[in-house]
Write a protein that holds these residues in place. Structure first.
Motif, PDB file in Angstrom:
ATOM      1  N   LYS A  14      21.327 -36.655 -48.070  1.00 33.55           N
ATOM      2  CA  LYS A  14      19.874 -36.328 -48.062  1.00 33.55           C
ATOM      3  C   LYS A  14      18.960 -37.573 -47.585  1.00 33.55           C
ATOM      4  O   LYS A  14      19.414 -38.766 -48.223  1.00 33.55           O
ATOM      5  CB  LYS A  14      19.390 -35.915 -49.510  1.00 33.55           C
ATOM      6  N   ARG A  36      23.073 -31.336 -47.246  1.00 31.07           N
ATOM      7  CA  ARG A  36      22.548 -32.071 -48.444  1.00 31.07           C
ATOM      8  C   ARG A  36      23.308 -31.990 -49.548  1.00 31.07           C
ATOM      9  O   ARG A  36      22.853 -31.659 -50.750  1.00 31.07           O
ATOM     10  CB  ARG A  36      21.249 -31.588 -48.759  1.00 31.07           C
ATOM     11  N   ALA A  39      23.492 -37.326 -52.277  1.00 32.16           N
ATOM     12  CA  ALA A  39      22.113 -37.941 -52.168  1.00 32.16           C
ATOM     13  C   ALA A  39      22.283 -39.207 -52.778  1.00 32.16           C
ATOM     14  O   ALA A  39      23.545 -39.514 -53.554  1.00 32.16           O
ATOM     15  CB  ALA A  39      21.220 -37.157 -52.974  1.00 32.16           C
ATOM     16  N   LYS A  57      12.882 -34.108 -55.540  1.00 35.87           N
ATOM     17  CA  LYS A  57      13.217 -35.055 -54.556  1.00 35.87           C
ATOM     18  C   LYS A  57      12.831 -36.710 -54.930  1.00 35.87           C
ATOM     19  O   LYS A  57      13.420 -37.561 -54.445  1.00 35.87           O
ATOM     20  CB  LYS A  57      12.781 -34.536 -53.406  1.00 35.87           C
ATOM     21  N   TYR A 132      21.309 -30.906 -52.807  1.00 38.51           N
ATOM     22  CA  TYR A 132      19.936 -31.683 -53.329  1.00 38.51           C
ATOM     23  C   TYR A 132      18.998 -31.318 -52.056  1.00 38.51           C
ATOM     24  O   TYR A 132      18.384 -32.544 -51.499  1.00 38.51           O
ATOM     25  CB  TYR A 132      20.582 -33.213 -53.127  1.00 38.51           C
ATOM     26  N   THR A 133      18.866 -30.086 -52.152  1.00 40.44           N
ATOM     27  CA  THR A 133      17.612 -29.854 -50.977  1.00 40.44           C
ATOM     28  C   THR A 133      16.226 -29.879 -51.778  1.00 40.44           C
ATOM     29  O   THR A 133      16.134 -30.047 -53.271  1.00 40.44           O
ATOM     30  CB  THR A 133      17.793 -28.133 -50.678  1.00 40.44           C
TER      31      THR A 133
END
Length: 256
Positions: A14, A36, A39, A57, A132-133
């Motif tokens: 990410k 992703r 991260a 995020k 981890y979008t």
């Protein structure tokens, strides 16, 4: 011009460099493989290893706040776990993320890049079944959405604002060309096919400050959300899709 796939990309880590693909096999209800799935989490933040729900995020080191990350050219080989970082064509890190030593090398490297206090390092977030979008905080279903960008809309914004816009600012998985500008928003709420894949448009993509960063230089140089708002009255560029029926998707495949 027939609407077609102009580019395919995966972002294994990410906030880091997109990696181009010639083709990809997609599965119903799932995102782009390896997209992703890793991260860098902020130490002492909301992320905890093994957690099975999405978080903001802002809990990760990403371009919204750490634009310098765009100046790094990164690559992850999902088959071997080898992760490399180049700066201006020079290799500055090679780490095997399948080993504790490699993970330690990565954390130490990014602690220096991010100017973290002595003794503080980012946490490697990598949990089976998790992505981890930016949409992961909404639901596990939304976590698997794929981001799509209409290149004609990017060109329209650039022309109307007198700017030069690299489409990679928007960090999409799929680049479409051959559609009229903004026609992609008509696909939200509808099903359509790309190549051998049936997709459903789920949501427009509202853009954040990460798009202000030039992916080539790592400099925050254009207020893209403000440009969108002043020009169109919204901050949307692109949309998300869910895979309804899986299959192969390749560069050059057409939209039906």
């Amino acid at each position: 011009m027939t609407a077609h796939v102009d580019g395919l990309f995966v972002h294994p880590v990410k906030g880091m460099t997109p990696q181009p693909l010639d083709r990809v096999t997609l599965t119903a209800g799932r995102g782009v493989p390896h997209d992703r799935t890793i991260a860098l989490a902020r130490p002492g933040g909301a992320y905890e290893p093994g957690m099975q729900h999405g978080i903001s995020k802002g809990e990760f080191f990403v371009l919204v706040a750490e634009e310098r990350l765009a100046a790094l050219t990164t690559h992850l080989d999902p088959a071997t776990g080898e992760y490399t970082v180049d700066v201006r064509g020079h290799r500055v890190l090679t780490a095997d993320l399948g080993t504790a030593e490699g993970v330690a090398q990565l954390r130490e490297f990014y602690a220096r890049v991010l100017d973290l206090p002595a003794g503080t390092e980012p946490v490697l977030a990598r949990d089976p079944g998790r992505r981890y979008t930016d949409t992961a905080h909404g639901s596990d279903e939304a976590m698997e959405w794929i981001s799509v960008l209409n290149l004609a809309s990017v060109r329209d914004l650039a022309e109307r604002t007198g700017t030069v816009l690299d489409p990679h600012r928007f960090r999409a998985n799929v680049h479409l060309d051959g559609l009229p500008a903004w026609a992609e928003l008509d696909l939200v709420g509808r099903e359509f096919s790309l190549g051998g894949v049936r997709l459903s448009g789920t949501s427009p993509t509202v853009r954040c400050a990460a798009t202000e960063v030039d992916p080539a230089t790592g400099r925050r140089d254009l207020p893209v959300p403000q440009l969108l708002s002043r020009t169109y009255g919204h901050e949307v560029m692109g949309f998300y899709v869910a895979v309804v029926d899986g299959g192969d998707l390749a560069v050059g495949d057409t939209l039906e």
